[in-house]
Design an enzyme around this catalytic site. Structure first.
Site, mmCIF file in Angstrom:
data_model
loop_
_atom_site.group_PDB
_atom_site.id
_atom_site.type_symbol
_atom_site.label_atom_id
_atom_site.label_comp_id
_atom_site.label_asym_id
_atom_site.label_seq_id
_atom_site.Cartn_x
_atom_site.Cartn_y
_atom_site.Cartn_z
ATOM 1 N N LYS A 1 3.614 5.429 -0.137
ATOM 2 C CA LYS A 1 2.527 4.455 -0.057
ATOM 3 C C LYS A 1 1.179 5.127 0.168
ATOM 4 O O LYS A 1 0.130 4.544 -0.130
ATOM 5 C CB LYS A 1 2.796 3.468 1.071
ATOM 6 C CG LYS A 1 4.000 2.566 0.865
ATOM 7 C CD LYS A 1 3.678 1.400 -0.033
ATOM 8 C CE LYS A 1 4.805 0.383 -0.053
ATOM 9 N NZ LYS A 1 4.481 -0.811 -0.839
ATOM 10 N N ASP B 1 4.719 -4.468 5.430
ATOM 11 C CA ASP B 1 5.913 -4.225 6.242
ATOM 12 C C ASP B 1 5.758 -2.935 7.037
ATOM 13 O O ASP B 1 6.625 -2.599 7.835
ATOM 14 C CB ASP B 1 7.154 -4.116 5.351
ATOM 15 C CG ASP B 1 7.636 -5.472 4.859
ATOM 16 O OD1 ASP B 1 7.822 -6.357 5.698
ATOM 17 O OD2 ASP B 1 7.805 -5.633 3.646
#
Length: 397
Positions: free
Chosen positions: A80, A128
């Protein structure tokens, strides 16, 4: 091998790949090239390891298992880091260019030339954990305020990691999809800018930038491999990772691109249901999965445009085989390099192991002794307490 793999109940749905158009149109070669030029110029950039799991490959009866370990990426622990931070930079570039009425370069923002202007632009997202951490890191580097929305089940460790990077973290009582909706509402009310890895009607540029950033990882893989994989097993989630990797592999290998297998938790299988419905389809998450980064009920419409053309198979896996896979990888069983990975990182590996112990599933996926399988180890240990519990023998955390 752990008995859980042999008894795993996996659901399979065939995709219906079409002529590969979206892999070039939704994410262009220029999108990927621009992202790689920028990200490779960042302090701390280095390609992450592509680990050969030769011992495990021999044990389960495939020719190769290559595991792209994203744990070391920029010290943030996951792939990410390539997406959220790059998309943040692109949002700032577009907004500053509009406000200043002249083109603003990525390098000028990166160098701090527009720090005072960036300080007036608040970037927000739901997460998340890993996407929010990447966005917070990018905002800290570029001087923009950052607000992150998390749902009730996000671990305290992941919350603290984002706060340590200067983000204001807002925890809600609902699930991930509820946090996405609240992010959009509050951003619109306050004039903030959403940097999401999920697209929806009228919102596409940041998710495209996120996926373009992920392309850095794919290009590193292609440069490291001497032969194209026959299969790539890709984590589901909203679909951004899977779509970016599938598009990058298609652009690089053309007709020799690997068979794309999408892997999701059986508790959050929005992509499998989309494949069955023939259109992007939402699902309700009744129970959270151990694979926190894949607990998504709403697919990205942009990602689905690519996956509906590129994905050959969609499978779900039960939570019960995740912790054993984390332990197997970390202990270097069968003589392989020890790799410490998070729960979401091992979804593809868990699916391959379980499928090779189920003759019908292996046949359905075309897995045999000649298969060369690429796996994306999407995260390292992003929550040390959860990893410690798994290594101590816990199968549910």
């Amino acid at each position: 091998m752990h008995q859980a793999f042999a008894t795993a109940q996996m659901i399979h749905a065939k995709g219906s790949p079409k002529p590969a158009k979206a892999a070039f149109d939704v994410l262009s070669r220029d999108d990927f090239a621009t992202a790689r030029t920028e990200i490779s110029a960042w302090d701390g950039y280095a390609p992450t390891p592509l680990v050969s799991l030769a011992g495990l490959a021999a044990e389960i009866g495939v020719a190769r298992l290559d595991y792209k370990d994203e744990g070391p990426r920029f010290g943030l622990g996951s792939f990410k880091a390539l997406g959220g931070s790059y998309a943040a930079l692109r949002v700032l570039q577009r907004e500053l260019s509009a406000r200043l009425e002249r083109p603003v370069s990525l390098s000028d923002i990166r160098s701090g030339a527009h720090a005072m202007d960036c300080a007036q632009i608040t970037l927000v997202s739901a997460t998340d954990g890993n996407h929010g951490r990447s966005l917070a890191w990018g905002c800290k580097r570029f001087g923009a305020p950052c607000r992150i929305y998390i749902h009730a089940e996000v671990s305290k460790g992941r919350e603290a990691a984002m706060q340590a990077l200067g983000a204001e973290v807002i925890r809600i009582s609902g699930d991930y999809d509820a946090s996405v909706h609240l992010t959009k509402q509050e951003a619109e009310a306050n004039g903030w800018f959403v940097v999401s890895d999920t697209s929806w009607p009228g919102y596409s540029e940041p998710p495209r930038d996120v996926m373009a950033g992920y392309g850095v990882m794919t290009s590193e893989v292609c440069e490291a491999l001497d032969l194209p994989p026959t299969h790539v097993f890709l984590q589901g989630g909203v679909g951004g990772l899977a779509a970016a990797v599938a598009a990058g592999l298609r652009q690089h290998y053309g007709g020799d691109a690997p068979r794309v297998v999408i892997v999701e938790p059986d508790r959050a299988a929005c992509l499998l249901q989309s494949a069955r419905a023939g259109a992007a389809t939402n699902v309700e998450i009744a129970e959270e999965t151990i694979m926190a980064g894949l607990s998504c009920g709403e697919p990205s419409e942009m990602a689905w445009q690519i996956l509906t053309e590129e994905a050959a198979d969609f499978v779900t896996i039960p939570d019960e085989i995740v912790a054993p896979t984390v332990r197997l990888l970390a202990r270097g069983e069968f003589g392989d390099l020890e790799v410490e990975a998070g729960e979401s990182a091992v979804a593809g590996l868990a699916a391959v192991i379980a499928a090779r112990q189920n003759a019908a599933m292996a046949d359905a996926l075309g897995l045999d002794g000649q298969s060369r399988v690429l796996l994306i180890g999407s995260e390292g240990v992003t929550d040390p307490d959860i990893f410690k519990a798994i290594m101590a023998g816990a199968d549910h955390v």
